[in-house]
Design a protein around this motif. Structure first.
Motif, mmCIF file in Angstrom:
data_model
loop_
_atom_site.group_PDB
_atom_site.id
_atom_site.type_symbol
_atom_site.label_atom_id
_atom_site.label_comp_id
_atom_site.label_asym_id
_atom_site.label_seq_id
_atom_site.Cartn_x
_atom_site.Cartn_y
_atom_site.Cartn_z
ATOM 1 N N ILE A 149 0.843 -1.197 0.000
ATOM 2 C CA ILE A 149 0.000 0.000 0.000
ATOM 3 C C ILE A 149 0.882 1.252 0.000
ATOM 4 C CG2 ILE A 149 -1.591 1.373 1.398
ATOM 5 C CD1 ILE A 149 -2.895 -1.281 2.248
ATOM 6 N N ALA A 150 1.921 1.224 0.801
ATOM 7 C CA ALA A 150 2.856 2.362 0.823
ATOM 8 C C ALA A 150 3.493 2.570 -0.545
ATOM 9 C CB ALA A 150 3.927 2.142 1.891
ATOM 10 N N GLU A 151 3.761 1.484 -1.250
ATOM 11 C CA GLU A 151 4.346 1.595 -2.592
ATOM 12 C C GLU A 151 3.359 2.210 -3.577
ATOM 13 O OE1 GLU A 151 5.538 -2.359 -3.558
ATOM 14 O OE2 GLU A 151 7.199 -2.398 -2.116
ATOM 15 N N VAL A 152 2.092 1.845 -3.457
ATOM 16 C CA VAL A 152 1.070 2.430 -4.339
ATOM 17 C C VAL A 152 0.929 3.925 -4.063
ATOM 18 C CG1 VAL A 152 -1.360 2.401 -4.992
ATOM 19 C CG2 VAL A 152 -0.153 0.247 -4.612
ATOM 20 N N VAL A 153 0.944 4.298 -2.791
ATOM 21 C CA VAL A 153 0.887 5.718 -2.442
ATOM 22 C C VAL A 153 2.067 6.458 -3.072
ATOM 23 C CG1 VAL A 153 1.013 7.370 -0.542
ATOM 24 C CG2 VAL A 153 -0.414 5.328 -0.323
ATOM 25 N N ALA A 154 3.249 5.852 -3.008
ATOM 26 C CA ALA A 154 4.432 6.462 -3.625
ATOM 27 C C ALA A 154 4.280 6.561 -5.138
ATOM 28 C CB ALA A 154 5.678 5.655 -3.264
ATOM 29 N N ASP A 155 3.600 5.584 -5.748
ATOM 30 C CA ASP A 155 3.338 5.651 -7.191
ATOM 31 C C ASP A 155 2.488 6.872 -7.541
ATOM 32 O OD1 ASP A 155 4.730 3.299 -7.732
ATOM 33 O OD2 ASP A 155 2.939 2.033 -7.629
ATOM 34 N N TYR A 156 1.489 7.142 -6.732
ATOM 35 C CA TYR A 156 0.660 8.329 -6.956
ATOM 36 C C TYR A 156 1.492 9.609 -6.830
ATOM 37 C CZ TYR A 156 -4.085 6.273 -7.039
ATOM 38 O OH TYR A 156 -5.246 5.611 -7.372
ATOM 39 N N ARG A 157 2.374 9.620 -5.866
ATOM 40 C CA ARG A 157 3.213 10.814 -5.686
ATOM 41 C C ARG A 157 4.098 11.033 -6.906
ATOM 42 N NH1 ARG A 157 6.345 13.015 -0.347
ATOM 43 N NH2 ARG A 157 7.489 14.684 -1.380
ATOM 44 N N LEU A 158 4.731 9.962 -7.379
ATOM 45 C CA LEU A 158 5.593 10.081 -8.557
ATOM 46 C C LEU A 158 4.776 10.438 -9.791
ATOM 47 C CD1 LEU A 158 8.340 9.901 -9.856
ATOM 48 C CD2 LEU A 158 8.053 7.418 -10.040
ATOM 49 N N ALA A 159 3.587 9.881 -9.921
ATOM 50 C CA ALA A 159 2.729 10.203 -11.056
ATOM 51 C C ALA A 159 2.346 11.685 -11.041
ATOM 52 C CB ALA A 159 1.473 9.335 -11.034
ATOM 53 N N THR A 160 2.097 12.226 -9.855
ATOM 54 C CA THR A 160 1.811 13.653 -9.737
ATOM 55 C C THR A 160 2.993 14.478 -10.212
ATOM 56 O OG1 THR A 160 0.315 13.277 -7.876
ATOM 57 C CG2 THR A 160 1.230 15.490 -8.106
ATOM 58 N N ARG A 161 4.188 14.093 -9.793
ATOM 59 C CA ARG A 161 5.401 14.801 -10.228
ATOM 60 C C ARG A 161 5.542 14.737 -11.744
ATOM 61 N NH1 ARG A 161 10.563 12.332 -7.628
ATOM 62 N NH2 ARG A 161 9.313 12.875 -5.798
ATOM 63 N N ARG A 162 5.292 13.570 -12.301
ATOM 64 C CA ARG A 162 5.419 13.413 -13.757
ATOM 65 C C ARG A 162 4.348 14.216 -14.497
ATOM 66 N NH1 ARG A 162 8.640 9.494 -15.902
ATOM 67 N NH2 ARG A 162 9.733 8.083 -14.486
ATOM 68 N N ALA A 163 3.136 14.271 -13.945
ATOM 69 C CA ALA A 163 2.082 15.062 -14.579
ATOM 70 C C ALA A 163 2.468 16.534 -14.644
ATOM 71 C CB ALA A 163 0.767 14.883 -13.824
ATOM 72 N N LEU A 164 3.053 17.036 -13.575
ATOM 73 C CA LEU A 164 3.496 18.428 -13.573
ATOM 74 C C LEU A 164 4.648 18.628 -14.552
ATOM 75 C CD1 LEU A 164 3.344 19.200 -9.744
ATOM 76 C CD2 LEU A 164 1.629 19.709 -11.494
ATOM 77 N N GLU A 165 5.545 17.652 -14.633
ATOM 78 C CA GLU A 165 6.634 17.729 -15.613
ATOM 79 C C GLU A 165 6.085 17.763 -17.033
ATOM 80 O OE1 GLU A 165 8.980 14.292 -14.793
ATOM 81 O OE2 GLU A 165 9.939 15.157 -13.018
#
Length: 356
Positions: A149-165
């Motif tokens: 679950i913690a890994e999935v949460v981290a995936d969302y965080r990275l996806a947010t960063r990539r969306a902004l990029e």
């Protein structure tokens, strides 16, 4: 004056009107989840919206739920989405990316190495999903461990960063339609016995942790959330939805989100009256609205902006048509999820220059 055409502040953005284009799955990406030039054309055509919310985009390869849907977990996807945002911005538009992890609403054929779909609990949903070979029955997913679950949460965080990029103006968490966040939130799909299951607070924990991760990357003023109480899509049912969503929305206050997007379809109570007073940001309503209904809701102060789905799908110049009282194109349901331009970028505008 039509209130739909008055400016509104949503998070850090000032929008020129209150017409929001709903997130709508269109299945025009390639098999690797990369959107092509046709996707940039589609969104640019609709840049007259005060805000565009993209179709659901999977934050990690394990979050894919349907054939030809797009992702945001690798460099090729980021580069392709950058062409989309540049096309929208060139026409003066604003666009948020909706992050959508399908969870148990998937099939091994859509996932890396034929993996099982993941979920809060190993409960098989009723229904089917689209794959490259047509409709296939859902299967029993495997339950995520706490570490996963913690890994999935981290995936969302990275996806947010990539969306902004990729140039998106913000991100929306898809916490409706029976996908992974709502699977955690709902008692029928979440039967865990740990800190992510049981009580309303525990079942809401995953959604709130994901939002916290997204806010850490983007700031609350560039993050929204979509919910749809009692929609029950994809076989997700909650035993006490009024209690569940009251608690969730009250917890959102501390995150200072840009907006709360609520879509209702046949709910048993007026969730807008229940939830809007509990949220401090912009309140967006969707679910079968037409112009008359949207204007009435704005006039009553029940909504800050109105979300339109199939009307925007079939009318790339929807704001122009609303202003002029013009007839609307009818959406062709047969081409909602088919590949190619047909039923995607070929809906006519009143004036060719509006979407050229």
């Amino acid at each position: 004056m039509h209130q739909l055409f008055t400016p509104i502040r949503i998070g850090r953005h000032t929008l020129p009107n209150r017409l929001v284009m709903a997130p709508m799955t269109r299945s025009r990406a390639d098999d690797a989840g990369v959107p092509g030039d046709i996707v940039a054309t589609y969104y640019a055509q609709r840049s007259g919206a005060g805000l565009i919310i993209s179709e659901g985009v999977y934050p990690s390869a394990t979050g894919k739920g349907y054939v030809r849907t797009p992702g945001i977990h690798n460099d090729a996807q980021v580069a392709a989405w950058k062409r989309v945002t540049e096309a929208v911005h060139a026409k003066g538009g604003r666009i948020f990316m909706q992050l959508m992890h399908s969870g148990r609403i998937s099939q091994p054929s859509l996932l890396p190495d034929g993996a099982l779909p993941v979920a809060p609990s190993p409960i098989k949903p009723a229904g089917q999903t689209w794959t490259a070979d047509g409709l296939r029955e859902f299967i029993t997913p495997r339950a995520l461990s706490v570490a996963e679950i913690a890994e999935v949460v981290a995936d969302y965080r990275l996806a947010t960063r990539r969306a902004l990029e990729a140039g998106f103006d913000g991100v929306e968490l898809h916490a409706a339609s029976g996908y992974l966040p709502e699977q955690f939130l709902s008692s029928g799909s979440n039967q865990r016995q740990d800190e992510y299951g049981g009580s309303v607070a525990n079942r809401a924990r995953f959604v709130l942790e994901v939002l916290e991760a997204m806010v850490a990357e983007a700031g609350g003023d560039r993050v929204g959330i979509k919910i749809s109480p009692e929609m029950n899509f994809n076989d997700v049912i909650d035993a006490t939805p009024q209690e569940t969503y009251t608690y969730l929305v009250e917890q959102l206050r501390r995150l200072d989100l840009a907006y709360l997007h609520v879509a209702l379809f046949g709910a048993s109570v007026d969730y807008h009256a229940l939830l809007k007073p509990r949220f401090d940001g912009a309140y967006l309503i969707g679910g079968g609205l037409d112009q008359t209904a949207a204007e009435a809701l704005l006039a009553l102060g029940r909504v800050d902006a109105a979300v339109f789905g199939s009307a925007f799908l079939a009318n790339p110049d929807l704001p122009v048509r609303f202003r002029q009282g013009a007839a609307l194109n009818a959406p062709d349901k047969a081409t909602f999820y088919t590949p190619g331009e047909l039923g995607y970028t070929d809906y006519p505008a009143l004036h060719a220059e509006e979407t050229a």
